[in-house]
Design an enzyme around this catalytic site. Structure first.
Site: not given
Ligand code: AMP
Length: 220
Positions: A13, A88, A127, A161, A172
């Site tokens: 993404k 989400r 990654r 990460r 996740r």
């Molecule tokens: P990402 O970089 O999109 O994979 O997001 C990493 C982490 O940030 C996720 O696993 C959540 O813990 C948190 N996170 C990101 N976006 C959201 C969201 N819209 N709602 C809640 N937690 C989020």
């Protein structure tokens, strides 16, 4: 254009969002990146978010929605945006709809990136991301950096990460299936979803995405 990108962790993404946003001349808004920026700056929001993120859980809706709203209200996002990682869950999707409706706006498309689960685990485990720019993404076997640990693009430090560990990835994925996938049906009911395969080379996936998005806007 107002677009939402959905897909499991590891679907690419972030990478796709960066290319698509550039092609479409709209800002790429990633709630994950906004949280990570808060963590680096050691803000209260960052401290709160980190505990949820490290466990692979969602950060509570109230703070997430407020943060996303604040970003979407910035001047550069008035002509459109590409949301990556938000909404989400269905509550966030409803909040987003209400937010846009209040401004007389609506979403144009939900781009759903499909990728098989075993591929997801392989992609995430290897990654490595640049500390300077999360769109600079490498992979230990699929896309190794020329020099170990150093970003080819900007020379930044590459790191894994905290939430890319195998245990957190499993969590996740579970969160994705139970909480995020239902938003696809929510948006299907509005006729907004376009699904593409996220397998193949990065530029092939971008081309596929641009084609379906062009088709959607052309259809209108
Ligand atoms: P990402 O970089 O999109 O994979 O997001 C990493 C982490 O940030 C996720 O696993 C959540 O813990 C948190 N996170 C990101 N976006 C959201 C969201 N819209 N709602 C809640 N937690 C989020």
């Amino acid at each position: 254009m107002r677009i939402v990108l959905v897909g499991p962790p590891g679907a690419g993404k972030g990478t796709q969002a960066a290319f698509l946003a550039e092609n479409l001349s709209i800002p790429h808004i990633s709630t994950g990146d906004l949280f990570r920026a808060n963590i680096s700056r050691q803000t209260e929001l960052g401290k709160l978010a980190k505990s949820y993120m490290d466990a692979g859980n969602l950060v509570p809706d109230e703070v997430t929605i407020a943060m996303a709203k604040d970003r979407m209200e910035q001047p550069d996002a008035q002509g459109g945006f590409l949301l990556d990682g938000f909404p989400r869950n269905v509550q966030q999707a409803v909040a987003l709809d209400e937010m846009l409706k209040a401004e007389g706006m609506k979403l144009d498309a939900i781009l759903d990136l499909e990728v098989p689960e075993d591929e997801v685990v392989k992609r995430i485990a290897g990654r490595r991301v640049c500390r300077n720019d999360s769109a600079h993404v490498f992979h230990v076997s699929y896309k190794p950096a020329k020099q170990d640990g150093v970003c080819d693009i900007c020379g930044g430090e590459l790191y894994q990460r905290d939430d890319d560990s195998e245990e957190t990835v499993r969590k996740r994925l579970e969160v994705y299936h139970t909480q995020t996938e239902p938003i696809i049906d929510y948006y299907k009911a509005q006729g907004l979803v376009v699904t593409i395969s996220a397998l193949g080379k990065v530029d092939e996936v971008t081309a596929r995405a641009m084609q379906v998005l062009d088709q959607r806007t052309g259809d209108k």
